[in-house]
Design a protein around this motif. Structure first.
Motif, PDB file in Angstrom:
ATOM      1  N   PHE A 436      44.169  42.418  37.746  1.00  0.00           N
ATOM      2  CA  PHE A 436      42.713  42.449  37.584  1.00  0.00           C
ATOM      3  C   PHE A 436      42.250  43.786  37.033  1.00  0.00           C
ATOM      4  O   PHE A 436      41.482  43.851  36.078  1.00  0.00           O
ATOM      5  CB  PHE A 436      42.041  42.167  38.932  1.00  0.00           C
ATOM      6  N   PHE A 437      42.788  44.865  37.623  1.00  0.00           N
ATOM      7  CA  PHE A 437      42.297  46.197  37.262  1.00  0.00           C
ATOM      8  C   PHE A 437      42.670  46.549  35.827  1.00  0.00           C
ATOM      9  O   PHE A 437      41.838  46.996  35.046  1.00  0.00           O
ATOM     10  CB  PHE A 437      42.859  47.238  38.230  1.00  0.00           C
ATOM     11  N   SER A 438      43.952  46.307  35.486  1.00  0.00           N
ATOM     12  CA  SER A 438      44.368  46.699  34.139  1.00  0.00           C
ATOM     13  C   SER A 438      43.706  45.807  33.099  1.00  0.00           C
ATOM     14  O   SER A 438      43.248  46.270  32.053  1.00  0.00           O
ATOM     15  CB  SER A 438      45.884  46.653  34.028  1.00  0.00           C
ATOM     16  N   LYS A 439      43.604  44.501  33.396  1.00  0.00           N
ATOM     17  CA  LYS A 439      43.006  43.594  32.424  1.00  0.00           C
ATOM     18  C   LYS A 439      41.522  43.900  32.241  1.00  0.00           C
ATOM     19  O   LYS A 439      40.996  43.857  31.129  1.00  0.00           O
ATOM     20  CB  LYS A 439      43.208  42.154  32.890  1.00  0.00           C
ATOM     21  N   ASP A 440      40.894  44.257  33.342  1.00  0.00           N
ATOM     22  CA  ASP A 440      39.475  44.592  33.260  1.00  0.00           C
ATOM     23  C   ASP A 440      39.257  45.810  32.369  1.00  0.00           C
ATOM     24  O   ASP A 440      38.350  45.826  31.527  1.00  0.00           O
ATOM     25  CB  ASP A 440      38.946  44.862  34.667  1.00  0.00           C
ATOM     26  N   GLU A 441      40.108  46.829  32.533  1.00  0.00           N
ATOM     27  CA  GLU A 441      39.970  48.023  31.691  1.00  0.00           C
ATOM     28  C   GLU A 441      40.200  47.666  30.219  1.00  0.00           C
ATOM     29  O   GLU A 441      39.499  48.142  29.330  1.00  0.00           O
ATOM     30  CB  GLU A 441      40.970  49.099  32.124  1.00  0.00           C
ATOM     31  N   MET A 442      41.206  46.806  29.979  1.00  0.00           N
ATOM     32  CA  MET A 442      41.478  46.438  28.586  1.00  0.00           C
ATOM     33  C   MET A 442      40.294  45.707  27.986  1.00  0.00           C
ATOM     34  O   MET A 442      39.883  45.976  26.853  1.00  0.00           O
ATOM     35  CB  MET A 442      42.728  45.556  28.508  1.00  0.00           C
ATOM     36  N   LEU A 443      39.741  44.764  28.760  1.00  0.00           N
ATOM     37  CA  LEU A 443      38.609  43.995  28.232  1.00  0.00           C
ATOM     38  C   LEU A 443      37.406  44.896  27.998  1.00  0.00           C
ATOM     39  O   LEU A 443      36.686  44.731  27.006  1.00  0.00           O
ATOM     40  CB  LEU A 443      38.267  42.851  29.188  1.00  0.00           C
ATOM     41  N   SER A 539      34.900  37.814  33.412  1.00  0.00           N
ATOM     42  CA  SER A 539      36.321  37.496  33.258  1.00  0.00           C
ATOM     43  C   SER A 539      36.874  36.873  34.532  1.00  0.00           C
ATOM     44  O   SER A 539      37.726  35.978  34.481  1.00  0.00           O
ATOM     45  CB  SER A 539      37.116  38.737  32.858  1.00  0.00           C
ATOM     46  N   LEU A 540      36.353  37.313  35.689  1.00  0.00           N
ATOM     47  CA  LEU A 540      36.763  36.678  36.953  1.00  0.00           C
ATOM     48  C   LEU A 540      36.347  35.214  36.955  1.00  0.00           C
ATOM     49  O   LEU A 540      37.108  34.339  37.390  1.00  0.00           O
ATOM     50  CB  LEU A 540      36.127  37.392  38.137  1.00  0.00           C
ATOM     51  N   CYS A 541      35.121  34.949  36.475  1.00  0.00           N
ATOM     52  CA  CYS A 541      34.628  33.565  36.444  1.00  0.00           C
ATOM     53  C   CYS A 541      35.493  32.716  35.532  1.00  0.00           C
ATOM     54  O   CYS A 541      35.859  31.585  35.880  1.00  0.00           O
ATOM     55  CB  CYS A 541      33.175  33.525  35.956  1.00  0.00           C
ATOM     56  N   VAL A 542      35.837  33.270  34.364  1.00  0.00           N
ATOM     57  CA  VAL A 542      36.680  32.517  33.440  1.00  0.00           C
ATOM     58  C   VAL A 542      38.015  32.207  34.095  1.00  0.00           C
ATOM     59  O   VAL A 542      38.513  31.073  34.055  1.00  0.00           O
ATOM     60  CB  VAL A 542      36.876  33.314  32.131  1.00  0.00           C
ATOM     61  N   ALA A 543      38.609  33.235  34.732  1.00  0.00           N
ATOM     62  CA  ALA A 543      39.908  33.029  35.377  1.00  0.00           C
ATOM     63  C   ALA A 543      39.794  31.994  36.483  1.00  0.00           C
ATOM     64  O   ALA A 543      40.639  31.091  36.613  1.00  0.00           O
ATOM     65  CB  ALA A 543      40.424  34.356  35.929  1.00  0.00           C
ATOM     66  N   ALA A 544      38.728  32.093  37.290  1.00  0.00           N
ATOM     67  CA  ALA A 544      38.561  31.152  38.397  1.00  0.00           C
ATOM     68  C   ALA A 544      38.387  29.738  37.869  1.00  0.00           C
ATOM     69  O   ALA A 544      38.964  28.774  38.408  1.00  0.00           O
ATOM     70  CB  ALA A 544      37.357  31.563  39.253  1.00  0.00           C
ATOM     71  N   ALA A 545      37.605  29.600  36.796  1.00  0.00           N
ATOM     72  CA  ALA A 545      37.405  28.271  36.213  1.00  0.00           C
ATOM     73  C   ALA A 545      38.717  27.708  35.713  1.00  0.00           C
ATOM     74  O   ALA A 545      39.034  26.523  35.912  1.00  0.00           O
ATOM     75  CB  ALA A 545      36.395  28.365  35.067  1.00  0.00           C
ATOM     76  N   ALA A 546      39.521  28.573  35.072  1.00  0.00           N
ATOM     77  CA  ALA A 546      40.804  28.108  34.545  1.00  0.00           C
ATOM     78  C   ALA A 546      41.721  27.673  35.681  1.00  0.00           C
ATOM     79  O   ALA A 546      42.410  26.649  35.595  1.00  0.00           O
ATOM     80  CB  ALA A 546      41.458  29.215  33.732  1.00  0.00           C
ATOM     81  N   ILE A 547      41.704  28.454  36.771  1.00  0.00           N
ATOM     82  CA  ILE A 547      42.558  28.097  37.909  1.00  0.00           C
ATOM     83  C   ILE A 547      42.085  26.775  38.510  1.00  0.00           C
ATOM     84  O   ILE A 547      42.886  25.906  38.872  1.00  0.00           O
ATOM     85  CB  ILE A 547      42.544  29.221  38.965  1.00  0.00           C
ATOM     86  N   LEU A 548      40.773  26.618  38.590  1.00  0.00           N
ATOM     87  CA  LEU A 548      40.207  25.381  39.130  1.00  0.00           C
ATOM     88  C   LEU A 548      40.634  24.191  38.283  1.00  0.00           C
ATOM     89  O   LEU A 548      41.079  23.150  38.802  1.00  0.00           O
ATOM     90  CB  LEU A 548      38.683  25.494  39.161  1.00  0.00           C
TER      91      LEU A 548
END
Lengths: 658, 103
Positions: A436-443, A539-548
């Motif tokens: 989460f942390f590294s991806k967030d920084e990249m985004l 990005s958390l929402c996108v990830a959560a939606a994808a997991i769902l």
């Protein structure tokens, strides 16, 4: 700190390679395994000491020229050459060119020392269980040591030529380890493919190195990247020369990046990495997930100030990375072999790092992209090694690479299940796991550069979450495989479970490392702050939606996945066949190069060059056969001929004189 | 040319011709060897004749002849040894039968 520890970090693995390689056959498996693990463990401890001293002590180092140099000057972390010996030297009219071998200590090399030795140690330990009883166990450990040595030499290289040497060495060790099961036809083919593709890319890199060093007259990284150093050279000499619309510097940098594209499996040179999964799974975890394949990212990071001088080359990296990331993520959604899913996931994640480097600019969040890329390299190495080792445990348990042979494994393999889940959550970028942390920084860096790339890569991140959880559900939930009644799968032995647990723990906490304080593009600390509203929550929402979505589709056995695939059958089939890249390469190599160009050359060689030589031989042979009747074996016949000859000579002489 | 010298040279020539004829026509290895010696002696004779008539003050021809006779003795011994060995191997000394050394 003097050079003792750095020397030992390189000396122990190569010594271990020589010992295990030369005398391994005389050892028992246990002895070889313990020796390899102890050697790598010592190297790991030494690397930790070196990295800790570099990052957290306020001390100084004794450099190559015997001077004492502090690690931090005015809040800026220094690049320190612990030693640097001249290996080869040529004198030219324009100056002397030297190839040095040395040990460069700076933020990224210290970080890489930690990553490589940690993963390598856990892979050594894991292999003790995974490779138990395999033929060539000692050879396996010897090659692992060779790889560790080469990779460590690569990251601490003081100059680009040393890096190139070790770059080829990791290529060779990768080749040897992919082809470890040398009796398996597919493994042999895969190892050759990996070597040839990366070697082909390295040709571009070599040309780039030669162009660069021709103008700058140096190989040394510090000389190349220091402010004002090469800039002056390129402003006076370099920019004057333009080739096909690009300056010499752009060409050199893009060509050097070509080598990185080969090693890091960027499109269109990615084709070797999925096939490289033919190697033993610990090898995939070490080489083809955590360390060697990020060498391309490391190369760009190492020469980043140079790339920064030519934004066109950075844009090129961004474009290649973004396309590769999307491509690999789409393909990963349709693969059946779990190691191949992970391989495409690796390609996608490395492309993520490439994009992050490509969008890094000093004026955008103080060069956040660079820091984020290195951060993701670090966290990705941990959780992807974890996922691969988990996949190894699964393969060890069910003796198949395909998820069709798995399903419902959560009850049988709890340790593997929980650690794999942590790996999936980390790669999907769920708080508080490290990804989460590294991806967030990249985004953040990508949104800072352009919204387009930001949205693009957020979509890729969503796909990542989807295919990882698709894999997770298909392995651990879905439908229980009926074969379990005959052969109940169970968790792996402690040598394999322990690395999983430790790496899972690291993946849980690695995000809280204050990475920005340690590794930045110019050595000045960067204070990480998470942009919750702008980047993290979406990005958390996108990830959560994808997991769902993955949960709905794959949690229980149902026909939904087939229905979804049937919406665009063409797209699904194309993605399943990896968009026919292998077929394209086959067409180009076999139909065009082999049949078109090579067959003409072969004809010329066979008929003209060989024909001339054959003619000489044939003429000599024919003549010999024709005159061999003279040698009849009858002495008196010889004398008769001799006598006639003498008479003839006498007659000729007499005629000439008279 | 000196007629005396010719008187000596002609027998030498006849000797040499006999040697050549014998070497080519005889079948027995021993006879071939004898023919060879005849040729050799004809040549020795020539040395002596030329030395005596053309360079009366010098001795090279004489010495060369003595030298050649010595060598010829050794060579004959060797040749006979070879012939004996051939005879032991094939029980024959007829040169027509000994034609193994060919293509």
């Amino acid at each position: 700190m003097d050079i003792t520890l750095p020397i030992l970090i390189l000396a122990i693995p190569i010594a271990m390679f020589l010992i295990l390689g030369l005398t391994g056959m005389k050892m028992s498996h246990k002895m070889a395994g313990v020796l390899g693990i102890c050697g790598m463990g010592t190297t790991m401890v030494l690397s930790y000491i070196v990295a800790y001293t570099y990052f957290f002590s306020s001390g100084s180092a004794i450099t190559a020229d015997g001077m004492s140099m502090p690690f931090i000057v005015d809040g800026v972390r220094q690049q320190i050459q612990m030693f640097d010996v001249t290996w080869l030297s040529w004198a030219f009219e324009r100056g002397t060119l030297t190839v040095n071998l040395g040990f460069l200590l700076d933020p990224i090399s210290a970080m890489m020392l930690v990553v490589i030795t940690t993963i390598s140690f856990f892979v050594h330990l894991y292999s003790w269980g995974y490779m138990e009883g395999e033929k060539g166990f000692q050879r396996f450990y010897a090659f692992l040591s060779l790889f560790s040595f080469s990779m460590l030499g690569l990251v601490v290289a003081t100059n680009i030529f040393q890096m190139y040497i070790f770059w080829e060495l990791v290529g060779v060790s990768s080749y040897l380890l992919i082809g470890f099961y040398y009796k398996l036809q597919s493994a042999v083919a895969a190892s050759k493919k990996a070597f040839i593709v990366t070697r082909f890319a390295d040709l571009g890199m070599l040309i780039g190195i030669l162009i660069l060093s021709y103008y700058t007259k140096t190989f040394n990284f510090i000389d190349l990247t220091q402010a004002g150093g090469p800039e002056e050279v390129f402003n006076t000499i370099g920019s004057g020369s333009v080739f096909m619309g690009c300056s010499v510097l752009t060409w050199a940098l893009v060509l050097i990046f070509t080598g990185g594209m080969g090693k890091s499996a960027m499109m269109p040179l990615h084709i070797w990495l999925p096939d490289a999964m033919e190697g033993p799974t610990p090898v995939s975890a070490l080489i083809h997930a955590a360390t060697m394949v990020v060498a391309g990212v490391y190369l760009v990071a190492r020469m980043f100030p140079l790339y920064l001088m030519e934004p066109a080359s950075l844009d090129f990296i961004t474009g290649i990375g973004a396309i590769t990331a999307l491509y690999a993520a789409v393909v990963a959604c349709t693969q059946i072999d779990i190691k191949r899913v992970l391989a495409f996931s690796t390609i996608s994640q490395i492309a993520f790092m490439m994009v992050s480097l490509g969008v890094a600019r000093p004026e955008i969040h103080e060069g956040l992209g660079y820091m984020a890329s290195m951060f993701h390299l670090f966290t990705h190495a941990m959780f992807k090694a974890l996922l691969f080792l988990g996949a190894g445990a699964l393969i060890h348990a069910v003796h198949s690479n395909d998820y069709t042979a798995m399903g419902g494994l959560r009850k049988y393999m709890p340790i593997t299940h929980w650690t794999f889940l942590i790996g999936c959550l980390a790669i999907a970028g769920i708080w508080p796991f490290s990804g989460f942390f590294s991806k967030d920084e990249m985004l953040s860096a990508m949104y800072g550069y352009s919204t387009f790339w930001g949205i693009w890569m957020t979509a890729v991140a969503g796909l990542t979450a989807f295919y990882m959880f698709r894999l997770y559900y298909l392995i651990f939930w879905w439908d229980e495989n009926p074969h379990y009644k005959h052969h109940t799968p169970h968790d792996a032995p402690w040598q394999m479970s322990l690395p999983l647990i430790i790496l899972a723990a690291v993946s849980c906490v690695a995000g809280f490392i204050p990475f920005g304080e340690l590794v930045t593009w110019n050595g000045e600390p960067y204070h990480i702050h998470i942009d919750w509203v702008g980047v993290a929550i979406p990005s958390l929402c996108v990830a959560a939606a994808a997991i769902l979505l993955a949960t709905i589709m794959y949690r229980k056995k149902n026909s939904l996945p087939d229905k979804v695939a049937a919406i665009w059958p063409g797209l699904w089939t194309a993605a399943h066949h990896r968009f026919y890249w292998d077929e394209i390469y086959m067409f180009i190599t076999h139909k065009i190069i082999f049949n078109g160009i090579c067959s003409a050359i072969a004809w010329f060689d066979r008929h003209i060059i060989d024909g001339t030589m054959d003619m000489f031989a044939k003429v000599t042979q024919k003549t010999s056969y024709a005159i061999r009747g003279f040698q009849s074996g009858s002495i008196q016949a010889y004398v008769w001929w001799y006598f006639l000859g003498a008479v003839a000579l006498a007659a000729v002489t007499a005629w000439a004189i008279l | 040319m000196n007629l005396d010298m010719l008187m000596y040279l002609i027998p030498s020539l006849i000797m040499f011709a006999c040697g050549v004829f014998g070497f080519i026509t005889r079948r027995n290895l021993i006879a071939i060897l004898i023919s060879l010696e005849l040729m050799l002696n004809a040549v020795d004779l020539n040395f002596v004749i030329f030395n005596r008539f053309l360079f009366p003050g010098e001795l090279e021809g004489m010495f060369f002849t003595l030298f050649s006779i010595g060598i010829a003795a050794a060579e004959t011994a060797l040749a006979i040894a070879i012939i004996i060995n051939i005879f032991r191997a094939v029980k024959n000394v007829d040169v027509k039968e000994i034609t193994k050394l060919k293509f």
